[in-house]
Design a protein around this motif. Structure first.
Motif, PDB file in Angstrom:
ATOM      1  N   LYS A   8       0.833  -1.202   0.000  1.00  0.00           N
ATOM      2  CA  LYS A   8       0.000   0.000   0.000  1.00  0.00           C
ATOM      3  C   LYS A   8       0.872   1.257   0.000  1.00  0.00           C
ATOM      4  N   GLU A   9       0.550   2.191  -0.883  1.00  0.00           N
ATOM      5  CA  GLU A   9       1.276   3.456  -0.960  1.00  0.00           C
ATOM      6  C   GLU A   9       0.304   4.606  -0.676  1.00  0.00           C
ATOM      7  N   GLU A  10       0.617   5.417   0.340  1.00  0.00           N
ATOM      8  CA  GLU A  10      -0.272   6.506   0.725  1.00  0.00           C
ATOM      9  C   GLU A  10       0.404   7.879   0.671  1.00  0.00           C
ATOM     10  N   THR A  11       1.690   7.941   0.384  1.00  0.00           N
ATOM     11  CA  THR A  11       2.384   9.226   0.332  1.00  0.00           C
ATOM     12  C   THR A  11       1.940   9.996  -0.905  1.00  0.00           C
ATOM     13  N   LEU A  12       1.332  11.160  -0.698  1.00  0.00           N
ATOM     14  CA  LEU A  12       0.721  11.901  -1.796  1.00  0.00           C
ATOM     15  C   LEU A  12       1.728  12.243  -2.886  1.00  0.00           C
ATOM     16  N   SER A  13       2.915  12.664  -2.515  1.00  0.00           N
ATOM     17  CA  SER A  13       3.916  13.032  -3.522  1.00  0.00           C
ATOM     18  C   SER A  13       4.308  11.836  -4.379  1.00  0.00           C
ATOM     19  N   VAL A  14       4.348  10.651  -3.789  1.00  0.00           N
ATOM     20  CA  VAL A  14       4.676   9.439  -4.543  1.00  0.00           C
ATOM     21  C   VAL A  14       3.536   9.089  -5.501  1.00  0.00           C
ATOM     22  N   LEU A  15       2.307   9.190  -5.017  1.00  0.00           N
ATOM     23  CA  LEU A  15       1.147   8.921  -5.875  1.00  0.00           C
ATOM     24  C   LEU A  15       1.102   9.899  -7.038  1.00  0.00           C
ATOM     25  N   HIS A  16       1.356  11.171  -6.761  1.00  0.00           N
ATOM     26  CA  HIS A  16       1.382  12.178  -7.823  1.00  0.00           C
ATOM     27  C   HIS A  16       2.474  11.871  -8.844  1.00  0.00           C
ATOM     28  N   ALA A  17       3.626  11.423  -8.372  1.00  0.00           N
ATOM     29  CA  ALA A  17       4.733  11.113  -9.279  1.00  0.00           C
ATOM     30  C   ALA A  17       4.372   9.961 -10.211  1.00  0.00           C
ATOM     31  N   ILE A  18       3.666   8.960  -9.701  1.00  0.00           N
ATOM     32  CA  ILE A  18       3.232   7.840 -10.544  1.00  0.00           C
ATOM     33  C   ILE A  18       2.252   8.329 -11.600  1.00  0.00           C
ATOM     34  N   ILE A  19       1.319   9.183 -11.192  1.00  0.00           N
ATOM     35  CA  ILE A  19       0.348   9.749 -12.131  1.00  0.00           C
ATOM     36  C   ILE A  19       1.066  10.523 -13.230  1.00  0.00           C
ATOM     37  N   GLY A  52      -5.298  17.072  -5.676  1.00  0.00           N
ATOM     38  CA  GLY A  52      -4.990  17.434  -7.051  1.00  0.00           C
ATOM     39  C   GLY A  52      -6.208  17.311  -7.950  1.00  0.00           C
ATOM     40  N   THR A  53      -6.080  17.797  -9.169  1.00  0.00           N
ATOM     41  CA  THR A  53      -7.162  17.753 -10.153  1.00  0.00           C
ATOM     42  C   THR A  53      -6.606  17.323 -11.499  1.00  0.00           C
ATOM     43  N   LEU A  54      -7.340  16.455 -12.183  1.00  0.00           N
ATOM     44  CA  LEU A  54      -6.934  15.947 -13.490  1.00  0.00           C
ATOM     45  C   LEU A  54      -7.655  16.690 -14.605  1.00  0.00           C
ATOM     46  N   ALA A 109      -7.467   7.030  -9.266  1.00  0.00           N
ATOM     47  CA  ALA A 109      -7.957   8.327  -8.790  1.00  0.00           C
ATOM     48  C   ALA A 109      -9.463   8.397  -9.014  1.00  0.00           C
ATOM     49  N   TYR A 110     -10.198   8.824  -7.987  1.00  0.00           N
ATOM     50  CA  TYR A 110     -11.654   8.851  -8.045  1.00  0.00           C
ATOM     51  C   TYR A 110     -12.177  10.275  -7.846  1.00  0.00           C
ATOM     52  N   GLY A 111     -13.249  10.605  -8.548  1.00  0.00           N
ATOM     53  CA  GLY A 111     -13.873  11.904  -8.369  1.00  0.00           C
ATOM     54  C   GLY A 111     -14.991  12.112  -9.369  1.00  0.00           C
ATOM     55  N   GLU A 112     -15.818  13.121  -9.108  1.00  0.00           N
ATOM     56  CA  GLU A 112     -16.902  13.462 -10.026  1.00  0.00           C
ATOM     57  C   GLU A 112     -16.312  14.165 -11.244  1.00  0.00           C
ATOM     58  N   VAL A 113     -16.570  13.633 -12.425  1.00  0.00           N
ATOM     59  CA  VAL A 113     -15.983  14.194 -13.638  1.00  0.00           C
ATOM     60  C   VAL A 113     -16.889  15.280 -14.230  1.00  0.00           C
ATOM     61  N   GLU A 114     -16.283  16.336 -14.691  1.00  0.00           N
ATOM     62  CA  GLU A 114     -16.992  17.438 -15.349  1.00  0.00           C
ATOM     63  C   GLU A 114     -16.516  17.504 -16.799  1.00  0.00           C
ATOM     64  N   ILE A 165      -9.807  15.238  -7.752  1.00  0.00           N
ATOM     65  CA  ILE A 165      -9.596  13.948  -7.102  1.00  0.00           C
ATOM     66  C   ILE A 165     -10.129  13.976  -5.667  1.00  0.00           C
ATOM     67  N   GLU A 166     -11.019  13.042  -5.372  1.00  0.00           N
ATOM     68  CA  GLU A 166     -11.596  12.921  -4.031  1.00  0.00           C
ATOM     69  C   GLU A 166     -10.947  11.804  -3.222  1.00  0.00           C
ATOM     70  N   ARG A 167     -10.348  10.844  -3.928  1.00  0.00           N
ATOM     71  CA  ARG A 167      -9.716   9.706  -3.249  1.00  0.00           C
ATOM     72  C   ARG A 167      -8.663   9.108  -4.156  1.00  0.00           C
ATOM     73  N   LEU A 168      -7.562   8.633  -3.555  1.00  0.00           N
ATOM     74  CA  LEU A 168      -6.496   7.975  -4.299  1.00  0.00           C
ATOM     75  C   LEU A 168      -6.203   6.614  -3.682  1.00  0.00           C
ATOM     76  N   ASP A 169      -6.139   5.585  -4.510  1.00  0.00           N
ATOM     77  CA  ASP A 169      -5.669   4.266  -4.093  1.00  0.00           C
ATOM     78  C   ASP A 169      -4.332   4.026  -4.778  1.00  0.00           C
ATOM     79  N   GLY A 170      -3.304   3.739  -3.992  1.00  0.00           N
ATOM     80  CA  GLY A 170      -1.987   3.526  -4.573  1.00  0.00           C
ATOM     81  C   GLY A 170      -1.390   2.191  -4.179  1.00  0.00           C
ATOM     82  N   LYS A 171      -0.699   1.583  -5.126  1.00  0.00           N
ATOM     83  CA  LYS A 171      -0.064   0.286  -4.878  1.00  0.00           C
ATOM     84  C   LYS A 171       1.315   0.263  -5.541  1.00  0.00           C
ATOM     85  N   ARG A 172       2.317  -0.121  -4.763  1.00  0.00           N
ATOM     86  CA  ARG A 172       3.666  -0.331  -5.283  1.00  0.00           C
ATOM     87  C   ARG A 172       4.085  -1.739  -4.876  1.00  0.00           C
TER      88      ARG A 172
END
Length: 207
Positions: A8-19, A52-54, A109-114, A165-172
Motif C-alpha cells: 500500500k502506498e499513501e504518500t501523496l507526492s509518490v502517488l502524484h509522481a506515478i500519475i 490534485g485535479t486531473l 484516482a476517483y472523483g466526479e468528472v466534469e 480527485i476525491e480519493r487515491l488508491d496507490g499500490k507499489r
C-alpha cells in the motif's frame, strides 16, 4: 484495488509522481448502459484541491462525454511492470515453495468528472498537454505553430474534462514481502533483462 499492507502506498507526492510519469491513463465511468472506458493522456494539477485535479479531453463523438455518469469516475495510472520468475528467488533452491508473480505500481484516482466545451478552457488544456509531451523533443511543436483557424476548428471536435480527485488508491508491488536474498535475486534478474521496463522495475526493488 486489492492492496495488501506490504504494497500500500499513501504518500501523496509518490502517488502524484506515478500519475505524472504515466503517459497514458484510462478514464472509467459507470452509466445506466454499463461501464465506459477511454484511454487518454491526463494532466495533473497538484495544487488544485486536497489531492490534485486531473484535466484532459475526449473526442466530441465519444459517448463517454455525453452519457451521464453514475457516481464517481475512476482514472487509472500504471507505472512500470515486470514478470518475476521464481528462478530468481534464493528460496527456490532452499525449499522450492515459490510461484511466479508480477511487480508493478498503479494509482486509481476517483472523483466526479466534469465535461466542458468552453473554447478558452479547451485551448488551455490542449496547450498544457502539448507542452508537457513536447518538452523532450529537440524542436518542440507548439499549438501556436498551427494556423489559428485550424486550431479553432479542431477544438470544436473535442470535449474537455476536469476531475477533482476525491480519493487515491496507490499500490507499489516490488517484492517487499520477500526476503532480502529473494529481493536481491529479483533485482539482479530484472536488471539483466533486455526489456527496458524490466530494468526500471529493478531500480524499485528494495535491496
Amino acid at each position: 484495488m486489492y492492496t495488501p499492507p506490504a504494497f500500500k502506498e499513501e504518500t501523496l507526492s509518490v502517488l502524484h509522481a506515478i500519475i505524472e510519469a504515466a503517459s497514458l491513463s484510462t478514464l472509467v465511468t459507470a452509466t445506466a448502459d454499463g461501464l465506459i472506458a477511454t484511454p487518454l493522456p491526463l494532466l495533473l494539477n497538484r495544487g488544485e484541491g486536497p489531492y490534485g485535479t486531473l484535466y484532459g479531453h475526449l473526442a466530441r463523438a465519444n459517448p463517454q462525454a455525453t452519457t451521464p455518469a453514475i457516481g464517481a469516475a475512476m482514472a487509472t495510472f500504471m507505472g512500470p511492470d515486470a514478470y518475476v520468475t521464481p528462478s530468481w528467488y534464493a528460496s527456490k533452491q532452499e525449499h522450492g515453495k515459490v510461484v511466479p508473480t508480477w511487480n508493478y505500481s498503479a494509482v486509481h484516482a476517483y472523483g466526479e468528472v466534469e465535461f466542458f466545451t468552453d473554447e478558452d478552457r479547451l485551448l488551455d488544456v490542449v496547450t498544457r498537454l502539448t507542452n508537457r509531451h513536447e518538452t523532450a523533443h529537440a524542436e518542440p511543436w507548439q499549438v501556436s505553430d498551427a494556423p489559428a483557424a485550424f486550431v479553432k476548428a479542431q477544438l470544436r471536435g473535442i470535449v474537455g474534462l476536469r476531475l477533482p480527485i476525491e480519493r487515491l488508491d496507490g499500490k507499489r508491488k516490488f517484492s517487499q514481502n520477500r526476503s532480502a536474498e529473494d529481493r536481491e535475486g529479483v533485482a539482479a534478474g530484472l536488471a539483466a533483462s533486455a526489456r527496458p521496463e524490466d530494468r526500471l522495475v529493478a531500480k524499485e526493488i528494495p535491496v
